[in-house]
Design a protein around this motif. Structure first.
Motif, mmCIF file in Angstrom:
data_model
loop_
_atom_site.group_PDB
_atom_site.id
_atom_site.type_symbol
_atom_site.label_atom_id
_atom_site.label_comp_id
_atom_site.label_asym_id
_atom_site.label_seq_id
_atom_site.Cartn_x
_atom_site.Cartn_y
_atom_site.Cartn_z
ATOM 1 N N LEU A 1 0.829 -1.208 0.000
ATOM 2 C CA LEU A 1 0.000 0.000 0.000
ATOM 3 C C LEU A 1 0.865 1.261 0.000
ATOM 4 O O LEU A 1 0.592 2.223 -0.720
ATOM 5 C CB LEU A 1 -0.943 0.009 1.203
ATOM 6 C CG LEU A 1 -2.040 -1.045 1.216
ATOM 7 C CD1 LEU A 1 -2.748 -1.052 2.567
ATOM 8 C CD2 LEU A 1 -3.030 -0.826 0.085
ATOM 9 N N PHE B 1 -1.108 4.272 -1.914
ATOM 10 C CA PHE B 1 -2.434 4.320 -1.297
ATOM 11 C C PHE B 1 -2.598 5.538 -0.385
ATOM 12 O O PHE B 1 -3.682 6.108 -0.289
ATOM 13 C CB PHE B 1 -2.696 3.033 -0.505
ATOM 14 C CG PHE B 1 -4.037 2.969 0.166
ATOM 15 C CD1 PHE B 1 -5.189 2.774 -0.573
ATOM 16 C CD2 PHE B 1 -4.149 3.085 1.547
ATOM 17 C CE1 PHE B 1 -6.446 2.707 0.042
ATOM 18 C CE2 PHE B 1 -5.384 3.010 2.180
ATOM 19 C CZ PHE B 1 -6.536 2.823 1.418
ATOM 20 N N LEU C 1 -9.797 0.597 -3.633
ATOM 21 C CA LEU C 1 -8.391 0.282 -3.889
ATOM 22 C C LEU C 1 -8.039 0.460 -5.365
ATOM 23 O O LEU C 1 -6.901 0.740 -5.713
ATOM 24 C CB LEU C 1 -8.084 -1.148 -3.428
ATOM 25 C CG LEU C 1 -6.616 -1.546 -3.342
ATOM 26 C CD1 LEU C 1 -5.844 -0.611 -2.411
ATOM 27 C CD2 LEU C 1 -6.487 -2.987 -2.866
ATOM 28 N N ILE D 1 -5.768 3.377 -6.645
ATOM 29 C CA ILE D 1 -4.367 3.479 -6.247
ATOM 30 C C ILE D 1 -3.469 3.959 -7.396
ATOM 31 O O ILE D 1 -2.482 4.639 -7.167
ATOM 32 C CB ILE D 1 -3.887 2.138 -5.638
ATOM 33 C CG1 ILE D 1 -2.745 2.354 -4.682
ATOM 34 C CG2 ILE D 1 -3.582 1.117 -6.702
ATOM 35 C CD1 ILE D 1 -2.481 1.169 -3.776
#
Length: 190
Positions: free
Chosen positions: A26, A31, A85, A88
């Motif tokens: 991440l 992220f 997600l 990202i």
């Protein structure tokens, strides 16, 4: 809030629910620095995490206050934090100028105050892409998959509405996930 602040908040709230491998991925993939959109909620550096953090807090609160039942206790944390997600690598700063050098190299000057869609992403989609990316780190339950896939509710293409309704009938937490997403983006404004 800095990236370090966001990572620290993530670590405290998600303690024991995220592997070290997932956490590192991440951080490396952005992220905590990516925006949540180009011009709507969270359209700033770090907006993706801020929005996701807001959604997970709303979803956990809704779960507690409404006595929602999940297939596993960590589901509202996983679903809330990672429903977007897919973003990202979805956005990038637009190029506003190029500078060519004698040796053939080129420098790009980016507009650090705005965002545009990144056409070079390999995986496409929204909920589907989030499920694909997340499945590298979790074996998701069907409930989690459907909550993430249909978290946009009726803001999806019209041809998806029937499937969205079927998903809500099978797993009511699909609707609660959409509700948490709307609270974060339209009420909290992130």
């Amino acid at each position: 809030m800095t990236q370090a602040d966001r990572v620290s908040a993530f670590d405290k709230f998600m303690k024991g629910k995220v592997s070290d491998e997932c956490r590192c991925e991440l951080i490396c993939k952005g992220f905590f620095t990516a925006p949540a959109s180009t011009k709507y909620h969270g359209n700033y550096e770090g907006g993706l995490f801020d929005h996701s953090f807001s959604v997970v807090k709303f979803l956990v609160e809704l779960t507690e206050k409404n006595n929602l039942k999940w297939q596993r206790p960590e589901s509202p944390y996983i679903v809330g934090m990672f429903h977007d997600l897919c973003k990202i690598d979805q956005y990038r700063h637009p190029v506003i100028a190029e500078s060519a050098h004698f040796n053939g190299s080129v420098d790009y000057i980016m507009d650090e105050n705005s965002w545009e869609y990144n056409p070079d992403t390999v995986l496409k989609g929204h909920g589907e892409k989030s499920v694909m990316l997340l499945s590298q780190f979790y074996t998701l339950t069907e409930e989690e998959i459907l909550c993430i896939r249909y978290h946009m509710g009726a803001f999806t293409d019209k041809e998806d509405w029937r499937d969205y309704t079927r998903a809500v009938n099978q797993y009511p937490n699909v609707l609660w996930t959409h509700h948490a997403d709307m609270l974060a983006s339209h009420v909290a404004g992130v």
